[in-house]
Design a protein around this motif. Structure first.
Motif, short mmCIF file in Angstrom:
data_model
loop_
_atom_site.label_atom_id
_atom_site.label_comp_id
_atom_site.label_asym_id
_atom_site.label_seq_id
_atom_site.Cartn_x
_atom_site.Cartn_y
_atom_site.Cartn_z
N ARG A 62 44.78 27.66 17.81
CA ARG A 62 45.98 28.41 18.62
C ARG A 62 45.66 29.52 19.24
N THR A 63 44.87 30.44 18.74
CA THR A 63 44.31 31.82 19.41
C THR A 63 43.40 31.56 20.60
N CYS A 64 43.96 32.04 21.80
CA CYS A 64 42.92 31.99 22.93
C CYS A 64 42.71 30.54 23.34
N SER A 65 43.82 29.83 23.20
CA SER A 65 43.60 28.20 23.50
C SER A 65 43.44 28.03 24.96
N ARG A 66 42.68 27.15 25.42
CA ARG A 66 42.57 26.67 26.69
C ARG A 66 43.07 25.36 26.76
N LYS A 67 43.68 25.05 28.10
CA LYS A 67 44.28 23.74 28.23
C LYS A 67 43.05 22.79 28.76
N GLY A 68 42.91 21.66 28.40
CA GLY A 68 42.02 20.88 28.94
C GLY A 68 40.45 21.11 28.13
N ALA A 69 40.40 21.60 26.95
CA ALA A 69 39.04 21.92 26.30
C ALA A 69 38.81 20.65 25.61
N SER A 70 37.89 20.13 25.88
CA SER A 70 37.63 18.74 25.12
C SER A 70 36.87 18.99 23.84
N HIS A 71 35.98 20.00 23.51
CA HIS A 71 35.30 20.22 22.42
C HIS A 71 35.75 21.51 21.89
N CYS A 72 36.36 21.60 20.57
CA CYS A 72 36.96 22.79 20.11
C CYS A 72 36.76 23.08 18.60
N SER A 73 35.48 23.44 18.20
CA SER A 73 35.27 23.72 16.74
C SER A 73 36.21 24.63 16.41
N THR A 74 36.77 24.56 15.05
CA THR A 74 37.69 25.84 14.50
C THR A 74 36.63 26.18 13.29
N ARG A 75 35.67 25.94 13.03
CA ARG A 75 34.78 26.39 11.97
C ARG A 75 33.57 27.05 12.18
N CYS A 76 33.54 27.92 13.38
CA CYS A 76 32.52 28.69 13.66
C CYS A 76 32.84 30.24 13.74
N ARG A 77 31.86 30.85 13.36
CA ARG A 77 31.73 32.34 13.34
C ARG A 77 30.42 33.14 13.26
N SER A 78 30.16 34.05 14.22
CA SER A 78 28.91 34.63 14.22
C SER A 78 28.73 35.43 12.92
N ARG A 79 27.47 35.24 12.25
CA ARG A 79 27.33 36.06 10.97
C ARG A 79 27.04 37.53 11.36
N LYS A 80 26.64 37.88 12.42
CA LYS A 80 26.42 39.39 12.64
C LYS A 80 27.68 40.14 13.24
N SER A 81 28.94 39.39 13.33
CA SER A 81 30.24 39.99 14.14
C SER A 81 30.53 41.55 13.43
N LEU A 82 30.47 41.45 12.07
CA LEU A 82 30.96 42.68 11.31
C LEU A 82 30.07 43.78 11.62
N PHE A 83 28.82 43.57 11.54
CA PHE A 83 27.66 44.55 11.80
C PHE A 83 27.53 45.06 13.00
N VAL A 84 27.92 44.14 14.04
CA VAL A 84 27.81 44.73 15.61
C VAL A 84 29.03 45.47 15.58
N VAL A 85 30.22 45.37 15.08
CA VAL A 85 31.28 46.24 15.44
C VAL A 85 31.14 47.24 14.85
N LYS A 86 30.80 47.38 13.51
CA LYS A 86 30.75 48.46 12.61
C LYS A 86 29.76 49.63 13.48
N ARG A 87 28.61 48.83 13.92
CA ARG A 87 27.58 49.67 14.60
C ARG A 87 28.29 50.29 15.72
N LEU A 88 28.94 49.54 16.67
CA LEU A 88 29.37 50.37 17.91
C LEU A 88 30.55 51.02 17.79
N CYS A 89 31.36 50.76 16.57
CA CYS A 89 32.62 51.48 16.69
C CYS A 89 32.98 52.52 15.43
N ASN A 90 32.31 52.16 14.26
CA ASN A 90 32.69 53.10 13.05
C ASN A 90 32.28 54.64 13.52
#
Length: 150
Positions: A62-90
């Motif tokens: 549902r979040t940021c859905s696009r009409k006509g998107a053929s392939h939509c994996s709902t089980r993916c996540r970048s492993r470095k997300s938290l580190f990157v955001v903490k490094r940029l913002c904390n």
């Protein structure tokens, strides 16, 4: 019985060093930015950002859905997300992050992704330093963890 409950509540408030534990959830900000968009985290003057959750990828359809998107994996996540955001913002009062593969990598090719961040704002300390000792230790731990991964 009510005396025990009152004593327990007083004990929990005393143990809570960041403020009122029973109201803290109200102060957690959640932001979402669709892929290729920019997210701005802002705490205003005299406060700084503490990130406690970040995920770039897709966990639902549902979040940021696009009409006509053929392939939509709902089980993916970048492993470095938290580190990157903490490094940029904390520790900053305001920061801007672009939700893109160039920043976080591409955890699921062909899927339109989004960035979700949860953070709260802490009061600045004005006695010679902005970050508290526990914040400095946490930042150092995150940097050491990232060095170990690379």
């Amino acid at each position: 019985m009510w005396k025990i409950l009152v004593l327990l509540a007083v004990f929990l408030v005393i143990q809570d060093t960041d403020g009122f534990w029973w109201r803290r959830r109200r102060y957690v900000h959640t932001k979402t930015a669709c892929e290729h968009r920019r997210m701005i985290l802002n705490c205003g003057r005299h406060r700084y950002i503490r990130v406690h959750y970040a995920a770039y990828g897709r966990q639902n359809s549902r979040t940021c859905s696009r009409k006509g998107a053929s392939h939509c994996s709902t089980r993916c996540r970048s492993r470095k997300s938290l580190f990157v955001v903490k490094r940029l913002c904390n520790g900053k009062s305001r920061c801007s992050i672009k939700a893109s593969n160039s920043v976080f990598g591409d955890p699921c090719r062909g899927t339109y992704k989004y960035l979700r961040v949860k953070y709260y704002c802490k009061k600045r300390r004005f006695h010679g330093r902005d970050l508290g000792e526990e914040d400095k230790r946490e930042t150092e731990d995150v940097l050491k963890t990232e060095e170990d991964v690379e």
